[in-house]
Design a protein around this motif. Structure first.
Motif, short mmCIF file in Angstrom:
data_model
loop_
_atom_site.label_atom_id
_atom_site.label_comp_id
_atom_site.label_asym_id
_atom_site.label_seq_id
_atom_site.Cartn_x
_atom_site.Cartn_y
_atom_site.Cartn_z
N HIS A 202 0.83 -1.21 0.00
CA HIS A 202 0.00 0.00 0.00
C HIS A 202 0.86 1.27 0.00
CE1 HIS A 202 0.73 -0.56 4.28
NE2 HIS A 202 -0.18 -1.50 4.41
N PRO A 203 1.52 1.52 -1.15
CA PRO A 203 2.35 2.72 -1.25
C PRO A 203 1.51 3.99 -1.36
CG PRO A 203 2.24 1.60 -3.36
CD PRO A 203 1.45 0.76 -2.40
N THR A 204 2.11 5.16 -1.12
CA THR A 204 1.43 6.43 -1.43
C THR A 204 1.80 6.82 -2.87
OG1 THR A 204 3.26 7.44 -0.24
CG2 THR A 204 1.14 7.54 0.82
N PHE A 205 1.00 7.67 -3.45
CA PHE A 205 1.20 8.11 -4.84
C PHE A 205 1.28 6.93 -5.81
CE2 PHE A 205 2.77 11.95 -2.65
CZ PHE A 205 2.10 12.93 -3.35
N VAL A 235 -0.56 -3.02 10.72
CA VAL A 235 -0.92 -1.75 11.35
C VAL A 235 -1.99 -1.01 10.54
CG1 VAL A 235 -0.03 0.57 11.90
CG2 VAL A 235 1.24 -1.46 12.63
N ARG A 236 -1.83 -0.98 9.23
CA ARG A 236 -2.78 -0.23 8.40
C ARG A 236 -4.03 -1.04 8.06
NH1 ARG A 236 -0.67 3.33 3.43
NH2 ARG A 236 1.00 3.45 4.95
N ALA A 237 -3.84 -2.29 7.71
CA ALA A 237 -4.96 -3.09 7.19
C ALA A 237 -5.71 -3.86 8.27
CB ALA A 237 -4.45 -4.05 6.13
N GLY A 238 -5.08 -4.04 9.43
CA GLY A 238 -5.64 -4.89 10.48
C GLY A 238 -7.07 -4.51 10.85
N PHE A 239 -7.94 -5.51 10.97
CA PHE A 239 -9.35 -5.38 11.35
C PHE A 239 -10.22 -4.76 10.25
CE2 PHE A 239 -6.77 -4.76 15.26
CZ PHE A 239 -6.95 -6.03 15.78
N LYS A 261 -3.86 1.28 14.25
CA LYS A 261 -4.97 2.05 13.66
C LYS A 261 -6.39 1.66 14.09
CE LYS A 261 -2.26 3.74 9.86
NZ LYS A 261 -2.26 5.18 10.14
N ALA A 262 -6.98 0.62 13.52
CA ALA A 262 -8.41 0.36 13.74
C ALA A 262 -8.71 -0.35 15.05
CB ALA A 262 -8.97 -0.46 12.57
#
Ligand SMILES: Cc1ncc(COP(=O)(O)O)c(C=O)c1O
Length: 412
Positions: A202-205, A235-239, A261-262
């Motif tokens: 999940h990169p930016t840009f 961390v970003r995708a969890g849950f 995060k979530a």
């Protein structure tokens, strides 16, 4: 319709820049959107909406960059926090809730035989590497080039204050390129403590990149054969893909996984889970922080995770994200424009298929945001369980107008 302005946000930013380096830090810096065309300061929120200091209200597709998952100010989460606050938050010891949360999480997540808690994602990604080094007695860590694992020296995308030695034991492969993974394992044979990866790229840009067939089974097999601890940075995708961890969604088994995060609907909490073989090593790696045992974020996490389970929140988010993608793609086509909607439905990203420079995307997201739905032009979006059909309808109306402007200014 009257378009939003951000005058108070801009005034506050000017004041902040006099007293704070850069004014606003990191991923929330105005530099990553279109300066002057997006809000900088938030004032409040409810459900899938929040409002900024200028009084503009947004349907939020960024969700505080992930933490908001059951809705801003969710009554059940807030009630749990309020009850705890009346008793107090930070003591000489953790509260009973820490044990309850540990039991809940190790029941929820199949790979979790144990769990520890911290505050931010970076706390646990860094700590997990220490556990792997303690367990394997090896120095090296391998990761996908360009992946964000946090703001600590071994992985920050920033260059300020970083010296060569900070990364002396980090080596890189390309996500989804198994030959590059094999090459980096071979090059560091017998010296690799850990491979740390996100569940998908999940990169930016850039487009979000799901794992290709066989990627995870080959990575896991190699780690098992070479004695490398496989760490999932969830961390970003969890849950948001599967409540039991994103590895369940993609079908593999890491040795450790990091969450943040979530987990607690906006309250500061992160967690690292692991399997039994690492428990002894984990107990030897010092782990603490002034607020890491605080009770409020833990009661928030317990309430939030239970709520997500009871309401089948992931399925709802998947449905909303899928319909958002279809609706936006159809609208773009109806204007003679081509967009690429990538990533899992709950953490999508949109860009214009025929451009690399993001100018169309900046214009499109600016116009949607100024009408009342916050779209980010360069960072992936997040769907929440609080998003509704009515939100989608309004969003499509704003997007229709914004696509017309892009078509007029840029052509197809
Ligand atoms: C995949 C991933 N890992 C780690 C982190 C770092 O988390 P934090 O910002 O809470 O330290 C992030 C934050 O965006 C992330 O997306």
């Amino acid at each position: 319709m009257a378009l939003y302005n951000f005058n108070k946000s801009i005034d506050l930013f000017v004041r902040a820049a006099k007293k704070m380096p850069g004014g606003i830090y990191g991923h929330m810096s105005p530099a990553l959107t279109v300066p002057g065309s997006f809000p900088y300061y938030a004032a409040g929120g409810k459900g899938s909406h929040y409002w900024d200091v200028d009084g503009n209200e947004f349907i939020d597709y960024i969700c505080a960059y992930g933490p908001m998952v059951t809705g801003y100010n969710h009554p059940k989460v807030e009630e749990a926090v309020r009850n705890q606050r009346e008793l107090g938050n930070c003591f000489n010891h953790p509260g009973e809730v820490m044990v309850e949360l540990a039991e809940y999480i190790t029941d929820l997540i199949p790979i979790a035989d144990w769990v520890v808690f911290a505050k931010n994602g970076s706390d646990v990604t860094t700590w997990s590497l220490q556990v792997a080094r303690e367990y394997t007695e090896r120095p090296k860590v391998i990761m996908a080039k360009g992946t964000y694992h946090g703001a600590h020296a071994w992985c920050t995308p920033g260059h300020g204050g970083i010296i060569e030695e900070d990364r002396a034991h980090i080596d890189y492969f390309k996500f989804n390129d198994i030959e590059s993974f094999y090459r980096v394992v071979e090059k560091n044979k017998g010296k690799i403590a850990a491979a740390i990866l996100t569940p998908y790229n999940h990169p930016t840009f850039a487009d979000q990149e799901l794992p290709v067939d066989g990627w995870w089974s080959k990575v896991q097999k190699t780690c098992n054969e070479e004695g490398i601890v496989l760490i999932l940075d969830d961390v970003r995708a969890g849950f948001r893909l599967d409540l039991r961890g994103s590895n369940e969604y993609f079908g593999f088994k890491p040795d450790m996984a990091c969450y943040c995060k979530a987990i607690a609907n906006g309250y500061p909490l992160s967690a690292c889970v692991g399997n039994d073989k690492l428990k002894n090593a984990a107990s030897k790696v010092f782990l603490t922080g002034s607020y890491w045992n605080s009770a409020e974020p833990m009661v928030a996490a317990l309430a939030n995770l239970k709520l997500m389970k009871e309401t089948n929140a992931v399925a709802h988010m998947m449905d909303i994200g899928t319909r958002l993608g279809k609706g936006l793609s159809d609208l773009a086509t109806s204007h003679g424009l081509r967009v690429k909607y990538s990533g899992p439905p709950t953490i999508p990203f949109l860009r214009f298929a025929n451009e690399e420079n993001f100018f169309r995307n900046q214009r499109f997201c600016t116009e949607v945001t100024r009408r009342g739905a916050f779209f980010h032009p360069s960072h992936n979006w997040f769907i929440s369980a609080a998003h509704t059909d009515e939100d989608l309808e309004k969003t499509f109306k704003y997007a229709d107008e914004a696509f017309a402007i892009v078509k007029k200014e840029f052509g197809s």
